[in-house]
Motif scaffolding. Structure first.
Motif, PDB file in Angstrom:
ATOM      1  N   MET A   1       0.854  -1.173   0.000  1.00 27.66           N
ATOM      2  CA  MET A   1       0.000   0.000   0.000  1.00 27.66           C
ATOM      3  C   MET A   1       0.898   1.235   0.000  1.00 27.66           C
ATOM      4  SD  MET A   1      -2.898   1.038   2.786  1.00 27.66           S
ATOM      5  CE  MET A   1      -4.085  -0.156   2.225  1.00 27.66           C
ATOM      6  N   PRO A   2       0.686   2.148  -0.904  1.00 26.99           N
ATOM      7  CA  PRO A   2       1.552   3.334  -0.967  1.00 26.99           C
ATOM      8  C   PRO A   2       1.277   4.293   0.197  1.00 26.99           C
ATOM      9  CG  PRO A   2      -0.204   3.502  -2.579  1.00 26.99           C
ATOM     10  CD  PRO A   2      -0.305   2.135  -1.978  1.00 26.99           C
ATOM     11  N   LEU A   3       2.287   5.103   0.478  1.00 27.21           N
ATOM     12  CA  LEU A   3       2.171   6.066   1.572  1.00 27.21           C
ATOM     13  C   LEU A   3       1.481   7.355   1.147  1.00 27.21           C
ATOM     14  CD1 LEU A   3       5.678   5.647   3.200  1.00 27.21           C
ATOM     15  CD2 LEU A   3       3.494   4.833   4.058  1.00 27.21           C
ATOM     16  N   LYS A   4       1.171   7.476  -0.141  1.00 26.93           N
ATOM     17  CA  LYS A   4       0.534   8.692  -0.636  1.00 26.93           C
ATOM     18  C   LYS A   4      -0.821   8.893   0.046  1.00 26.93           C
ATOM     19  CE  LYS A   4      -0.452  10.994  -4.968  1.00 26.93           C
ATOM     20  NZ  LYS A   4      -0.411  10.885  -6.406  1.00 26.93           N
ATOM     21  N   ARG A   5      -1.091  10.104   0.475  1.00 21.59           N
ATOM     22  CA  ARG A   5      -2.327  10.508   1.148  1.00 21.59           C
ATOM     23  C   ARG A   5      -2.557   9.772   2.458  1.00 21.59           C
ATOM     24  NH1 ARG A   5      -6.930  12.515  -2.672  1.00 21.59           N
ATOM     25  NH2 ARG A   5      -5.680  13.468  -4.289  1.00 21.59           N
ATOM     26  N   SER A   6      -1.488   9.430   3.135  1.00 22.51           N
ATOM     27  CA  SER A   6      -1.640   8.739   4.404  1.00 22.51           C
ATOM     28  C   SER A   6      -0.870   9.413   5.528  1.00 22.51           C
ATOM     29  CB  SER A   6      -1.179   7.285   4.263  1.00 22.51           C
ATOM     30  OG  SER A   6       0.151   7.232   3.843  1.00 22.51           O
ATOM     31  N   THR A   7      -0.366  10.617   5.300  1.00 24.91           N
ATOM     32  CA  THR A   7       0.428  11.308   6.308  1.00 24.91           C
ATOM     33  C   THR A   7      -0.389  11.579   7.561  1.00 24.91           C
ATOM     34  OG1 THR A   7       1.654  12.379   4.546  1.00 24.91           O
ATOM     35  CG2 THR A   7       1.879  13.309   6.728  1.00 24.91           C
ATOM     36  N   TYR A   8      -1.637  12.024   7.404  1.00 24.50           N
ATOM     37  CA  TYR A   8      -2.458  12.363   8.573  1.00 24.50           C
ATOM     38  C   TYR A   8      -2.694  11.132   9.435  1.00 24.50           C
ATOM     39  CZ  TYR A   8      -6.283  13.839  11.499  1.00 24.50           C
ATOM     40  OH  TYR A   8      -7.065  14.109  12.586  1.00 24.50           O
ATOM     41  N   ILE A   9      -2.961  10.010   8.805  1.00 29.52           N
ATOM     42  CA  ILE A   9      -3.236   8.790   9.563  1.00 29.52           C
ATOM     43  C   ILE A   9      -1.999   8.352  10.327  1.00 29.52           C
ATOM     44  CG2 ILE A   9      -3.779   6.337   9.327  1.00 29.52           C
ATOM     45  CD1 ILE A   9      -5.657   7.122   7.069  1.00 29.52           C
ATOM     46  N   LEU A  10      -0.834   8.423   9.681  1.00 26.55           N
ATOM     47  CA  LEU A  10       0.389   7.983  10.334  1.00 26.55           C
ATOM     48  C   LEU A  10       0.843   8.938  11.428  1.00 26.55           C
ATOM     49  CD1 LEU A  10       2.379   6.683   7.269  1.00 26.55           C
ATOM     50  CD2 LEU A  10       1.379   5.325   9.092  1.00 26.55           C
TER      51      LEU A  10
ATOM     52  N   ALA B   1      -9.858   4.314   9.755  1.00 25.68           N
ATOM     53  CA  ALA B   1      -8.529   4.924   9.895  1.00 25.68           C
ATOM     54  C   ALA B   1      -7.599   4.008  10.676  1.00 25.68           C
ATOM     55  CB  ALA B   1      -8.635   6.277  10.586  1.00 25.68           C
ATOM     56  N   ARG B   2      -8.115   3.361  11.699  1.00 24.12           N
ATOM     57  CA  ARG B   2      -7.279   2.483  12.508  1.00 24.12           C
ATOM     58  C   ARG B   2      -6.825   1.271  11.693  1.00 24.12           C
ATOM     59  NH1 ARG B   2      -9.720   0.368  18.002  1.00 24.12           N
ATOM     60  NH2 ARG B   2     -11.397   0.066  16.549  1.00 24.12           N
ATOM     61  N   LYS B   3      -7.737   0.704  10.920  1.00 17.96           N
ATOM     62  CA  LYS B   3      -7.389  -0.460  10.095  1.00 17.96           C
ATOM     63  C   LYS B   3      -6.394  -0.072   9.006  1.00 17.96           C
ATOM     64  CE  LYS B   3      -9.509  -4.183   7.492  1.00 17.96           C
ATOM     65  NZ  LYS B   3     -10.761  -4.739   6.986  1.00 17.96           N
ATOM     66  N   ARG B   4      -6.591   1.095   8.403  1.00 13.34           N
ATOM     67  CA  ARG B   4      -5.671   1.554   7.360  1.00 13.34           C
ATOM     68  C   ARG B   4      -4.290   1.827   7.937  1.00 13.34           C
ATOM     69  NH1 ARG B   4      -5.764   6.913   3.764  1.00 13.34           N
ATOM     70  NH2 ARG B   4      -4.161   6.279   2.310  1.00 13.34           N
ATOM     71  N   CYS B   5      -4.249   2.403   9.137  1.00 15.50           N
ATOM     72  CA  CYS B   5      -2.968   2.662   9.797  1.00 15.50           C
ATOM     73  C   CYS B   5      -2.244   1.350  10.082  1.00 15.50           C
ATOM     74  CB  CYS B   5      -3.191   3.445  11.086  1.00 15.50           C
ATOM     75  SG  CYS B   5      -1.681   3.859  11.954  1.00 15.50           S
ATOM     76  N   GLU B   6      -2.968   0.354  10.554  1.00 18.11           N
ATOM     77  CA  GLU B   6      -2.355  -0.946  10.819  1.00 18.11           C
ATOM     78  C   GLU B   6      -1.813  -1.574   9.540  1.00 18.11           C
ATOM     79  OE1 GLU B   6      -5.410  -3.125  12.775  1.00 18.11           O
ATOM     80  OE2 GLU B   6      -5.232  -1.977  14.626  1.00 18.11           O
ATOM     81  N   ASN B   7      -2.558  -1.443   8.427  1.00 14.50           N
ATOM     82  CA  ASN B   7      -2.075  -1.977   7.147  1.00 14.50           C
ATOM     83  C   ASN B   7      -0.820  -1.250   6.683  1.00 14.50           C
ATOM     84  OD1 ASN B   7      -4.091  -3.870   6.915  1.00 14.50           O
ATOM     85  ND2 ASN B   7      -5.429  -2.549   5.714  1.00 14.50           N
ATOM     86  N   LEU B   8      -0.802   0.072   6.813  1.00 13.75           N
ATOM     87  CA  LEU B   8       0.373   0.847   6.410  1.00 13.75           C
ATOM     88  C   LEU B   8       1.588   0.475   7.246  1.00 13.75           C
ATOM     89  CD1 LEU B   8      -1.239   4.348   5.928  1.00 13.75           C
ATOM     90  CD2 LEU B   8      -0.097   3.028   4.157  1.00 13.75           C
ATOM     91  N   ILE B   9       1.377   0.328   8.535  1.00 10.23           N
ATOM     92  CA  ILE B   9       2.494   0.004   9.427  1.00 10.23           C
ATOM     93  C   ILE B   9       3.025  -1.400   9.143  1.00 10.23           C
ATOM     94  CG2 ILE B   9       3.028  -0.510  11.848  1.00 10.23           C
ATOM     95  CD1 ILE B   9       1.352   1.948  12.559  1.00 10.23           C
ATOM     96  N   SER B  10       2.123  -2.327   8.860  1.00  9.47           N
ATOM     97  CA  SER B  10       2.582  -3.694   8.597  1.00  9.47           C
ATOM     98  C   SER B  10       3.396  -3.775   7.308  1.00  9.47           C
ATOM     99  CB  SER B  10       1.394  -4.649   8.531  1.00  9.47           C
ATOM    100  OG  SER B  10       0.610  -4.381   7.383  1.00  9.47           O
ATOM    101  N   GLN B  11       3.164  -2.874   6.363  1.00  8.57           N
ATOM    102  CA  GLN B  11       3.882  -2.913   5.097  1.00  8.57           C
ATOM    103  C   GLN B  11       5.103  -1.998   5.072  1.00  8.57           C
ATOM    104  OE1 GLN B  11       0.994  -2.075   2.104  1.00  8.57           O
ATOM    105  NE2 GLN B  11      -0.088  -3.988   2.423  1.00  8.57           N
TER     106      GLN B  11
END
Length: 137
Positions: free
Chosen positions: A1-10, A48-58
């Motif tokens: 999953m790309p990091l684009k448009r995910s700064t706020y969540i992270l 948001a929580r699920k997306r954050c977990e997916n981003l962190i796992s990748q």
């Protein structure tokens, strides 16, 4: 999953992500609709929580940054120097040497703030005012 448009969540804290999830379950309106401008009503999005977990796992580095961010937030509220050392150890455990070096170089200031809870903000404001007055003169 790309990091684009995910700064706020992270960059948002765990409590912020939980609050956003509660708002999504409650159906909170974040944008009122307008017939004049042709805009529809927008509700708070969930996941948001699920997306954050997916981003962190990748992505290992954002995961380490998230852990260190939470630890720094706790460290600024405590007065124990051992908590600060755990932060540096966590940074050393990541594969990013620059990140660990950055925290290590600021460690004295972090420990001083934790022990004394004093900021250098007033001194910096005074220096800025002096500089401004010198330029005006």
């Amino acid at each position: 999953m790309p990091l684009k448009r995910s700064t706020y969540i992270l960059m948002s804290g765990k409590d912020t992500r939980k609050r956003k999830e509660r708002y999504a379950h409650a159906g909170k309106v974040v944008l009122r609709g307008s017939a004049l401008f042709g805009k529809q009503e927008a509700l708070q999005k969930g996941g948001a929580r699920k997306r954050c977990e997916n981003l962190i796992s990748q992505n290992e580095l954002p995961f380490a940054c998230d852990i260190v961010d939470e630890m720094l937030a706790q460290a600024y509220s405590c007065t124990d120097a051992d908590a600060m050392e755990r932060i540096v150890d966590t940074c050393r455990g990541t594969k990013d040497r620059h990140f660990a070096r950055l925290v290590e170089s600021h460690m004295d200031g972090i420990i001083a703030h934790a022990r004394h809870h004093i900021s250098s903000g007033r001194v910096e404001v005074t220096n800025c005012m002096i500089k401004t007055l010198r330029r005006a003169g």
